[in-house]
Design a protein around this motif. Structure first.
Motif, mmCIF file in Angstrom:
data_model
loop_
_atom_site.group_PDB
_atom_site.id
_atom_site.type_symbol
_atom_site.label_atom_id
_atom_site.label_comp_id
_atom_site.label_asym_id
_atom_site.label_seq_id
_atom_site.Cartn_x
_atom_site.Cartn_y
_atom_site.Cartn_z
ATOM 1 N N GLU A 78 32.878 34.745 32.792
ATOM 2 C CA GLU A 78 34.062 35.278 33.463
ATOM 3 C C GLU A 78 34.833 36.204 32.523
ATOM 4 O O GLU A 78 35.319 37.256 32.940
ATOM 5 N N TYR A 81 33.019 39.422 32.414
ATOM 6 C CA TYR A 81 33.282 40.148 33.661
ATOM 7 C C TYR A 81 34.643 40.841 33.607
ATOM 8 O O TYR A 81 34.772 42.001 34.003
ATOM 9 N N ARG A 82 35.648 40.147 33.122
ATOM 10 C CA ARG A 82 37.006 40.708 33.086
ATOM 11 C C ARG A 82 37.133 41.842 32.055
ATOM 12 O O ARG A 82 37.882 42.784 32.269
ATOM 13 N N PRO A 85 32.779 44.495 32.919
ATOM 14 C CA PRO A 85 31.999 44.116 34.104
ATOM 15 C C PRO A 85 30.639 44.804 34.213
ATOM 16 O O PRO A 85 29.697 44.228 34.749
ATOM 17 N N CYS A 90 28.212 44.822 37.368
ATOM 18 C CA CYS A 90 29.276 44.915 38.368
ATOM 19 C C CYS A 90 29.927 46.289 38.344
ATOM 20 O O CYS A 90 30.237 46.812 37.276
ATOM 21 N N ALA A 92 33.120 48.790 40.342
ATOM 22 C CA ALA A 92 34.527 48.601 40.712
ATOM 23 C C ALA A 92 34.698 47.857 42.034
ATOM 24 O O ALA A 92 35.722 47.221 42.265
ATOM 25 N N SER A 93 33.688 47.885 42.903
ATOM 26 C CA SER A 93 33.815 47.229 44.208
ATOM 27 C C SER A 93 33.491 45.726 44.155
ATOM 28 O O SER A 93 33.792 45.002 45.100
ATOM 29 N N PHE A 94 32.905 45.262 43.055
ATOM 30 C CA PHE A 94 32.515 43.857 42.956
ATOM 31 C C PHE A 94 33.745 42.971 42.796
ATOM 32 O O PHE A 94 34.650 43.271 42.039
ATOM 33 N N GLN A 95 33.749 41.855 43.513
ATOM 34 C CA GLN A 95 34.809 40.856 43.388
ATOM 35 C C GLN A 95 34.174 39.492 43.224
ATOM 36 O O GLN A 95 33.178 39.180 43.884
ATOM 37 N N LEU A 96 34.743 38.680 42.340
ATOM 38 C CA LEU A 96 34.255 37.316 42.182
ATOM 39 C C LEU A 96 34.486 36.548 43.469
ATOM 40 O O LEU A 96 35.593 36.584 44.026
ATOM 41 N N PRO A 97 33.476 35.871 43.974
ATOM 42 C CA PRO A 97 33.658 35.094 45.200
ATOM 43 C C PRO A 97 34.540 33.874 44.931
ATOM 44 O O PRO A 97 34.391 33.196 43.917
ATOM 45 N N ALA A 98 35.461 33.615 45.828
ATOM 46 C CA ALA A 98 36.372 32.476 45.671
ATOM 47 C C ALA A 98 35.662 31.177 46.043
ATOM 48 O O ALA A 98 34.869 31.133 46.982
#
Length: 154
Positions: A78, A81-82, A85, A90, A92-98
């Motif tokens: 993580e 990733y932060r 990325p 990853c 710019a459109s990638f988001q970590l799934p909640a």
């Protein structure tokens, strides 16, 4: 080194690789909340039995706290990733799934007393396809990760 000294050895099989290296491999029981209570392990058997004893002591310690190390690996990924990325594939459109673990399906690979890895068969990051991702440790600290997405090309 006997199964009386290390009872978990009874569930492992001794295998020899094509290059002559020997490994104890198989599934071991672990906490029920980790991979359904079973984790595949591979422990390299070294020529010097004193090195094996030290390695097996480290193995037992790590397996006893496996959940902690999976947490460290996940936190490390993580953080990567932060901060960078693109290293995980990853954009710019990638988001970590909640509500989903970042990685799953752990297999433990011991290279010696202090060097070992967790190979996660699955993960949310693009580079986890198709072979997963390996997080490498030196003793109890995360050292780095290995991108396996191009492993077939090697």
């Amino acid at each position: 080194m006997t199964t009386a000294d290390h009872p978990f050895l009874a569930s492992l099989t001794l295998n020899t690789s094509e290059d002559g290296l020997r490994y104890l491999q198989g599934n071991i029981d672990t906490s029920p909340d980790i991979n359904g209570g079973q984790v595949y392990v591979s422990v390299q058997v070294l020529a010097d039995s004193r090195d094996n004893e030290a390695g097996l002591a480290a193995f037992e310690r790590i397996i006893a706290d496996l959940g902690v190390y999976i947490g460290k690996a996940s936190a490390y990924l993580e953080e990567v990733y932060r901060s960078e990325p693109a290293l995980l594939g990853c954009d710019a459109s990638f988001q970590l799934p909640a509500g989903m673990p970042l990685v799953d399906g752990p297999e433990i690979i011991f290279h010696g007393e202090e060097e070992w890895s967790i190979l996660f068969a699955e993960g949310v990051f693009p580079i986890c396809e198709p072979y997963g991702i390996m997080v490498n440790f030196e003793d109890s600290e995360v050292a780095d990760f290995t991108n396996l997405s191009g492993a077939e090309d090697d």
